[in-house]
Every structure is written in structure tokens, then in C-alpha cells.
Design a protein around this motif. Structure first.
Motif, PDB file in Angstrom:
ATOM      1  N   ALA A 186       3.213 -18.543 -28.505  1.00  0.00           N
ATOM      2  CA  ALA A 186       3.878 -18.755 -27.223  1.00  0.00           C
ATOM      3  C   ALA A 186       2.871 -18.936 -26.100  1.00  0.00           C
ATOM      4  N   ALA A 187       1.789 -18.177 -26.143  1.00  0.00           N
ATOM      5  CA  ALA A 187       0.758 -18.289 -25.108  1.00  0.00           C
ATOM      6  C   ALA A 187       0.082 -19.656 -25.158  1.00  0.00           C
ATOM      7  N   ALA A 188      -0.213 -20.131 -26.366  1.00  0.00           N
ATOM      8  CA  ALA A 188      -0.844 -21.449 -26.511  1.00  0.00           C
ATOM      9  C   ALA A 188       0.081 -22.545 -25.996  1.00  0.00           C
ATOM     10  N   LEU A 197       0.039 -22.644 -22.218  1.00  0.00           N
ATOM     11  CA  LEU A 197      -1.202 -23.227 -21.687  1.00  0.00           C
ATOM     12  C   LEU A 197      -1.393 -24.677 -22.138  1.00  0.00           C
ATOM     13  N   GLN A 198      -0.485 -25.141 -22.983  1.00  0.00           N
ATOM     14  CA  GLN A 198      -0.508 -26.524 -23.476  1.00  0.00           C
ATOM     15  C   GLN A 198      -1.811 -26.842 -24.215  1.00  0.00           C
ATOM     16  N   ILE A 199      -2.216 -25.922 -25.097  1.00  0.00           N
ATOM     17  CA  ILE A 199      -3.364 -26.141 -25.967  1.00  0.00           C
ATOM     18  C   ILE A 199      -2.949 -25.790 -27.389  1.00  0.00           C
ATOM     19  N   SER A 200      -3.742 -26.177 -28.356  1.00  0.00           N
ATOM     20  CA  SER A 200      -3.409 -25.888 -29.746  1.00  0.00           C
ATOM     21  C   SER A 200      -3.606 -24.405 -30.046  1.00  0.00           C
ATOM     22  N   GLY A 201      -2.968 -23.948 -31.121  1.00  0.00           N
ATOM     23  CA  GLY A 201      -3.115 -22.561 -31.524  1.00  0.00           C
ATOM     24  C   GLY A 201      -4.545 -22.203 -31.857  1.00  0.00           C
ATOM     25  N   SER A 202      -5.249 -23.098 -32.522  1.00  0.00           N
ATOM     26  CA  SER A 202      -6.638 -22.810 -32.884  1.00  0.00           C
ATOM     27  C   SER A 202      -7.530 -22.743 -31.651  1.00  0.00           C
TER      28      SER A 202
END
Length: 297
Positions: free
Chosen positions: A20-22, A25-30
Motif C-alpha cells: 500500500a505504501a509503494a 508513492l507510485q513506485i514499485s514494491g522492490s
């Protein structure tokens, strides 16, 4: 410290999962995981548990307030200076997390929400907690400001007295009559009471002042509206803010409910605590809170 890494840490705690945090922030999980790992390498401590929900570790709790302040200050600077804005793009909002006791949030604090409805640069996140414990959320970095009973400023914060909330002990006349002895006295060890939550101590404190050491049936109703309704239905007795009691109750003319004279009213002095670091949105929120508190009763 890299503010992107600090922001990832704060959002992970607030959102409860890395996924959810990723997404927020509109970034990938990795990429998100790498930011958390980079911050942990820099400080030399594990900062969050890899559980659901994500929780700050002991070291993470120590860092959380500083991280939240840093992120908020950066957002304020970006908003003020227009960093990275494209033509026609809206300016970023500044997020302020605030702890407020439920009774305040449902009564005098509504005027703060009314003022905030005209702001387009602030995102408000409210945490409902008993007024005896809201300062704990400020201390551990969960919130930037709090309405609290505690007059002693949390480290790095300022405290201002707001005013006094008066609570009246209210009960259904029929409920009390069912628990009277042959002498007409109420057996308070048998009269059910209602509490907002397990940390609500108003009712139990009142019984202790009466010299009642037993524990009567206790209903937990974690909703201000439902709590007041429960008292009205005779589910149990409870302390109700003066601004919420039905007409005629104090005067003794209400057809069903009575003030419990044996207990009497209780007053709670509230304070506003917030970060010492000055940012314009916090100053504006503080002014709104103080104006609303002037009409607390």
C-alpha cells in the motif's frame, strides 16, 4: 538522511503494508523495499517489522517523529516554493496527523473541520484516542499535534491550555429504579455502566470517588453517537459532555433521563500540544483549534 527514504518509512507505518505504501508513492514494491533497507543500513537498525500491519521497532519509534517532521517540512517547502510543478499542476498538500479525543471530535472540534474545509493545501489525518492518552501518540511520532489532558509538553513540542470540558453523569431513571434497595438507595455495584473503550476511565473514576471498589457490568460502545444513545436507552449510565446532553436534563425536566446527583459533574482541562518547529499550516491549524476551543461548552 535521504528524505525519500524517510518518507517511505513514514508511509509504511501509516499505510500498514509495503504494498500500500509503494502504491501511494507510485513506485514499485522492490524500489520501496530498497528505500527502507537503505535507511536501515544508514542508521544501523531495523526500523519496521515485516508484518501486517507494519509496525515501527523500538529504534523505529525513536526515529519516527523526526522522520515525520522532516517530511512535513519538505512538503511545506515544496508547496511554498513550487518545486517540480508542471504548468497547471496542483501544488502538493502538507499532511498533518492529529490526535483528538472522540468527545471533542464530535463536538467543539467540528468547527475546526469547518474552517479546514476552505484549505486546499492541507491533508488532515485524525486519530481518535482518550484525552488521557493522546499525548502518547505525539511522543511516539504518530501525530504532529494532539488535544490532550496532559499539560506538560512532550519533548520538542509546545503546549497551550484550551479550556475545560464538563461531563455530566447521566442515567435512565428506570435503570436506577431497578437497582434501588429497600431504603431507596442505588446499589452502584450492580448498575451497568458504559465506557467508550478500555482506556476510558471517567466512569470508573467516578465510582472510586463514591467508594465503590467493585466492577459492575461494563458495556464498551466505541462511538460517541451510539454511546449517548445507549445511555438514553438505559443500557447503562455514563458521563456525557455538557454540549451533548438533551434539553431539560440539567433542569430536571427530561421525561426519561436524570443527572446522577451522587456523582455530580466532572471537568477535564484540555491542552493543545504540537511540534515546536514552526510551519505555516501548523500555525493555521493551531489558530483554528484555539478559536473553536473558545466555544468548547
Amino acid at each position: 538522511m535521504n528524505t525519500d527514504h524517510l518518507r517511505a518509512f513514514v508511509v509504511a507505518v501509516d499505510e500498514g503494508t509495503f504494498e500500500a505504501a509503494a502504491a501511494l508513492l507510485q513506485i514499485s514494491g522492490s524500489a520501496f523495499s530498497q528505500r527502507i533497507k537503505a535507511l536501515e543500513r544508514e542508521v544501523g537498525h531495523v526500523l519496521v517489522t515485516r508484518t501486517i500491519p507494519v509496525m515501527p521497532t523500538e529504534s523505529g519509534t525513536e526515529l519516527l517523529r523526526i522522520a515525520r517532521q522532516t517530511v512535513t517540512l519538505e512538503d511545506e517547502a515544496r508547496r511554498s516554493l513550487g518545486f517540480h510543478r508542471l504548468p497547471g499542476q496542483a501544488a502538493p498538500t502538507v499532511t498533518l496527523s492529529v490526535a483528538v479525543n472522540a468527545d471533542s471530535l464530535a463536538s467543539w472540534f467540528l468547527r475546526v473541520l469547518q474552517e479546514a474545509a476552505t484549505w486546499d493545501d492541507v491533508e488532515l489525518h485524525f486519530y481518535a484516542e482518550d484525552q488521557e492518552h493522546t499525548h502518547e501518540l505525539l511522543r511516539n511520532g504518530t501525530v504532529a499535534a494532539a488535544v490532550t489532558e496532559n499539560p506538560t509538553p512532550v519533548s520538542g513540542c509546545r503546549a497551550t491550555a484550551l479550556g475545560t470540558m464538563r461531563y455530566w453523569p447521566v442515567a435512565s431513571a428506570e435503570l436506577l429504579d431497578r437497582h434501588r434497595g429497600a431504603d431507596g438507595a442505588v446499589d452502584w455495584e450492580r448498575v451497568p455502566l458504559i465506557e467508550y473503550g478500555i482506556r476510558d476511565s471517567l466512569q470508573r473514576g467516578a465510582l472510586r470517588r463514591l467508594g465503590i471498589s467493585g466492577t459492575p457490568t461494563t458495556h464498551m460502545v466505541p462511538s460517541v453517537e451510539a454511546y449517548n444513545a445507549g445511555v438514553g436507552f438505559g443500557l447503562g449510565w455514563g458521563m456525557i459532555p455538557e454540549s451533548m446532553i438533551p434539553p431539560g436534563l440539567v433542569e430536571g425536566t427530561h421525561p426519561d433521563l436524570v443527572i446522577v446527583e451522587a456523582i455530580g459533574p466532572q471537568e477535564t482541562t484540555l491542552h493543545w500540544q504540537h511540534w515546536s518547529s514552526t510551519i505555516s499550516v501548523m500555525d493555521r491549524l493551531t489558530r483554528a483549534v484555539r478559536r473553536a476551543a473558545a466555544r468548547m461548552r
